[in-house]
Design a protein around this motif. Structure first.
Motif, PDB file in Angstrom:
ATOM      1  N   GLY A 155       1.067  -0.912  -0.216  1.00 33.77           N
ATOM      2  CA  GLY A 155       0.018  -0.026  -0.340  1.00 33.77           C
ATOM      3  C   GLY A 155       0.970   1.341   0.441  1.00 33.77           C
ATOM      4  N   PHE A 156       2.148   1.074   0.782  1.00 28.92           N
ATOM      5  CA  PHE A 156       2.749   2.264   0.727  1.00 28.92           C
ATOM      6  C   PHE A 156       4.284   1.930  -0.547  1.00 28.92           C
ATOM      7  N   LYS A 157       4.496   1.353  -1.357  1.00 29.38           N
ATOM      8  CA  LYS A 157       6.034   1.077  -1.581  1.00 29.38           C
ATOM      9  C   LYS A 157       6.561   1.621  -0.599  1.00 29.38           C
ATOM     10  N   VAL A 158       6.841   0.187   0.796  1.00 27.50           N
ATOM     11  CA  VAL A 158       8.276   0.701   1.126  1.00 27.50           C
ATOM     12  C   VAL A 158       8.831  -0.677   0.395  1.00 27.50           C
ATOM     13  N   ASN A 159      10.061   0.189   0.271  1.00 22.76           N
ATOM     14  CA  ASN A 159      10.927  -1.368   0.155  1.00 22.76           C
ATOM     15  C   ASN A 159      11.884  -0.794   1.591  1.00 22.76           C
ATOM     16  N   THR A 160      11.942  -0.001   2.386  1.00 24.46           N
ATOM     17  CA  THR A 160      13.048   0.264   3.518  1.00 24.46           C
ATOM     18  C   THR A 160      12.650  -0.310   4.731  1.00 24.46           C
ATOM     19  N   ALA A 161      13.322  -1.113   5.484  1.00 22.53           N
ATOM     20  CA  ALA A 161      12.076  -0.898   7.097  1.00 22.53           C
ATOM     21  C   ALA A 161      13.656  -0.987   8.556  1.00 22.53           C
ATOM     22  N   ILE A 162      13.425  -1.003   9.492  1.00 16.87           N
ATOM     23  CA  ILE A 162      14.016  -0.894  10.516  1.00 16.87           C
ATOM     24  C   ILE A 162      13.490  -1.648  11.683  1.00 16.87           C
ATOM     25  N   ILE A 163      14.205  -2.604  12.385  1.00 17.77           N
ATOM     26  CA  ILE A 163      14.072  -3.936  12.984  1.00 17.77           C
ATOM     27  C   ILE A 163      14.794  -3.668  14.374  1.00 17.77           C
ATOM     28  N   ALA A 164      13.455  -3.514  14.962  1.00 12.02           N
ATOM     29  CA  ALA A 164      14.167  -3.381  16.841  1.00 12.02           C
ATOM     30  C   ALA A 164      13.347  -3.709  17.264  1.00 12.02           C
ATOM     31  N   THR A 165      13.013  -5.589  17.294  1.00 17.17           N
ATOM     32  CA  THR A 165      12.882  -6.657  17.687  1.00 17.17           C
ATOM     33  C   THR A 165      14.062  -6.983  18.881  1.00 17.17           C
ATOM     34  N   PRO A 166      13.625  -7.952  19.711  1.00 14.21           N
ATOM     35  CA  PRO A 166      14.480  -8.991  19.995  1.00 14.21           C
ATOM     36  C   PRO A 166      15.844  -9.447  19.000  1.00 14.21           C
ATOM     37  N   ALA A 167      16.481 -10.108  19.654  1.00 12.76           N
ATOM     38  CA  ALA A 167      16.823 -10.302  19.294  1.00 12.76           C
ATOM     39  C   ALA A 167      16.657 -12.058  18.412  1.00 12.76           C
ATOM     40  N   ILE A 168      16.358 -12.698  19.159  1.00 10.96           N
ATOM     41  CA  ILE A 168      15.693 -14.104  18.790  1.00 10.96           C
ATOM     42  C   ILE A 168      14.674 -14.311  17.707  1.00 10.96           C
ATOM     43  N   SER A 169      13.667 -13.253  17.732  1.00  9.72           N
ATOM     44  CA  SER A 169      12.752 -12.673  16.100  1.00  9.72           C
ATOM     45  C   SER A 169      13.360 -12.810  15.410  1.00  9.72           C
ATOM     46  N   ALA A 170      14.491 -11.467  15.641  1.00 13.52           N
ATOM     47  CA  ALA A 170      15.483 -10.365  14.559  1.00 13.52           C
ATOM     48  C   ALA A 170      15.120 -11.455  12.965  1.00 13.52           C
ATOM     49  N   GLN A 171      15.227 -12.860  13.309  1.00 13.54           N
ATOM     50  CA  GLN A 171      16.017 -13.140  11.861  1.00 13.54           C
ATOM     51  C   GLN A 171      14.649 -14.082  11.291  1.00 13.54           C
ATOM     52  N   ASN A 172      13.765 -14.121  12.011  1.00 12.77           N
ATOM     53  CA  ASN A 172      12.195 -14.329  11.679  1.00 12.77           C
ATOM     54  C   ASN A 172      11.457 -12.912  10.776  1.00 12.77           C
ATOM     55  N   VAL A 173      11.425 -12.298  12.018  1.00 13.13           N
ATOM     56  CA  VAL A 173      11.102 -10.813  10.948  1.00 13.13           C
ATOM     57  C   VAL A 173      11.435 -10.286  10.018  1.00 13.13           C
ATOM     58  N   CYS A 174      13.644 -11.146   9.133  1.00 16.10           N
ATOM     59  CA  CYS A 174      13.923  -9.910   8.539  1.00 16.10           C
ATOM     60  C   CYS A 174      13.133 -10.939   7.501  1.00 16.10           C
TER      61      CYS A 174
ATOM     62  N   GLY B 210      16.454  -3.072   1.537  1.00 18.44           N
ATOM     63  CA  GLY B 210      16.837  -2.738   2.614  1.00 18.44           C
ATOM     64  C   GLY B 210      16.770  -2.359   4.369  1.00 18.44           C
ATOM     65  N   ILE B 211      17.361  -3.029   4.919  1.00 16.64           N
ATOM     66  CA  ILE B 211      17.096  -3.343   6.640  1.00 16.64           C
ATOM     67  C   ILE B 211      18.237  -1.907   7.564  1.00 16.64           C
ATOM     68  N   LEU B 212      17.983  -1.440   7.986  1.00 14.91           N
ATOM     69  CA  LEU B 212      18.754  -1.334   9.190  1.00 14.91           C
ATOM     70  C   LEU B 212      17.974  -1.953  10.655  1.00 14.91           C
ATOM     71  N   ASN B 213      19.197  -2.723  11.079  1.00 17.11           N
ATOM     72  CA  ASN B 213      19.258  -3.676  12.359  1.00 17.11           C
ATOM     73  C   ASN B 213      20.189  -3.244  13.295  1.00 17.11           C
ATOM     74  N   LEU B 214      18.695  -3.747  14.202  1.00 12.60           N
ATOM     75  CA  LEU B 214      19.240  -2.314  15.642  1.00 12.60           C
ATOM     76  C   LEU B 214      19.165  -3.753  16.847  1.00 12.60           C
ATOM     77  N   ALA B 215      18.876  -5.305  16.430  1.00 13.42           N
ATOM     78  CA  ALA B 215      18.874  -6.308  16.752  1.00 13.42           C
ATOM     79  C   ALA B 215      20.706  -6.333  16.829  1.00 13.42           C
ATOM     80  N   PRO B 216      21.074  -7.324  18.366  1.00 13.72           N
ATOM     81  CA  PRO B 216      22.778  -7.613  18.003  1.00 13.72           C
ATOM     82  C   PRO B 216      22.935  -9.248  17.517  1.00 13.72           C
ATOM     83  N   LEU B 217      22.439  -9.220  16.515  1.00 14.14           N
ATOM     84  CA  LEU B 217      23.097 -10.322  15.484  1.00 14.14           C
ATOM     85  C   LEU B 217      22.830  -9.793  14.605  1.00 14.14           C
ATOM     86  N   ILE B 218      23.514 -10.719  13.409  1.00 15.75           N
ATOM     87  CA  ILE B 218      23.623  -9.940  11.676  1.00 15.75           C
ATOM     88  C   ILE B 218      22.825 -11.652  11.467  1.00 15.75           C
TER      89      ILE B 218
END
Lengths: 211, 211
Positions: free
Chosen positions: A139-158, A168-176
């Motif tokens: 709907g918003f034609k988005v292609n960029t996101a910020i991940i600010a979840t706990p590390a445990i769920s970040a990969q799933n969200v990604c 494009g992702i700015l990842n604030l969770a402490p994992l690669i």
DNA sequence: TAGATTGTTAATCGATTAACAATC
DNA sequence: TAGATTGTTAATCGATTAACAATC
């Protein structure tokens, strides 16, 4: 093509130039700007040369035309929509910053959290359940996101973000995060930054004091 | 001596190893750890070699002993006290994280803000006026600080910190701070990170689509 | 043993710095 | 002009990657 540090320096020059302009300056020398940005004068000239910005042999660079060139390169005239996933402490702080945009012409149009109690408007931004991800992105034609979840769920969200076309992702969770090569991921880990600083301080003390 | 990226990679390896350990693994190969940390297997071996960690030719590296070595290098047994300046959105988010430490064995003992209405305990941390800076730094033997103020006041705050003996600063304000060479400053600028990502996405689109 | 892995040395790559000609 | 500044080319520096010997 152009390297990461080079791009970040250009963005930094832009911030410095905006401050100079506000102070009423019209032109700037490479060593003045370098001093403000914490880089060498040669580096400034090299960077400007690389993106085809030229100055005047004696009069330095014109601040206004520098800003026009840099804005053209970095700041799109239309607002860029991004989304935010995770409304914990960091997510809420970022959402709050959004009051006057998270970056120049960059706007967070929606946030997501698995906690239903957070799915309301009290953060100045609409918070959705993750099953609305696809609809919002389209709907918003988005292609960029910020991940600010706990590390445990970040990969799933990604994974879900990538499936829905986020590039494009700015990842604030402490994992690669693992993602296809065509997805750009930038990692920020505040704990690691602090721990690195503390390490440097200790290391230096060991060297000097010979404990 | 050892470079910044090298130190950050070691801290990252440590995070990955903690996850592996939690999953019940006892040993790890350089390519496994490299894959998890997003670096090459050669890089992992080189890094471990550089800090005198050795593995077994066939059996890889022992996770437990890796963690012991890395913890010894990075994690002090005693809690490290740090302070936080600026209790805006970002400052409050960081203060909240502090509930179980901002880093391993790193604890924010006090926060500061010029706004008297913020000088209370409702953030789970004592918030002081800046004129208490000297007393707190001496009382808690602090040498590291996080600056989360607006850009306009960050340099002034930095000066006060340096005057009072702070030697390491994590700066979240969007400018480069000037400080004596013996002060270590690490800059994190979330807006610039986002703008850089958006630039890369656009740049690539231009290349591929030939708009 | 054969295969896989470490660990080190050499090669490559790229970014920063230095040098300096051009010129305002 | 003399001095200061840009802009480009060459040199340096350091980090990453590749290669491969050692060996379990």
């Amino acid at each position: 093509m152009s390297h990461k540090n080079y791009i970040k320096r250009l963005l930094l020059y832009r911030l410095c130039l905006l401050r100079f302009k506000e102070l009423g300056f019209k032109k700037v020398f490479s060593h003045t700007l370098g001093n403000e940005a914490g880089v060498s004068a040669e580096q400034v000239r090299k960077d400007f040369s690389q993106c085809e910005i030229s100055g005047n042999k004696k009069a330095g660079y014109n601040i206004e035309s520098l800003l026009i060139t840099l804005n053209e390169k970095f700041i799109r005239s239309e607002v860029r929509n991004i989304i935010l996933i995770g409304m914990g402490n960091m997510g809420r702080a970022i959402a709050n910053y959004n009051n006057h945009y998270i970056g120049t012409n960059v706007f967070i149009v929606a946030a997501f959290d698995i906690d239903p109690s957070k799915q309301n408007q009290k953060y100045g931004i609409q918070v959705f359940s993750l099953d609305k991800l696809s609809a919002v992105i389209q709907g918003f034609k988005v292609n960029t996101a910020i991940i600010a979840t706990p590390a445990i769920s970040a990969q799933n969200v990604c994974n879900q973000l990538v499936e829905n076309g986020i590039k494009g992702i700015l990842n604030l969770a402490p994992l690669i995060l693992k993602a296809p090569k065509d997805v750009i991921i930038s990692n920020v880990n505040l704990s690691a930054e602090i721990e690195a600083i503390i390490y440097y301080l200790n290391g230096r003390k060991d060297e000097l004091d010979v404990e």
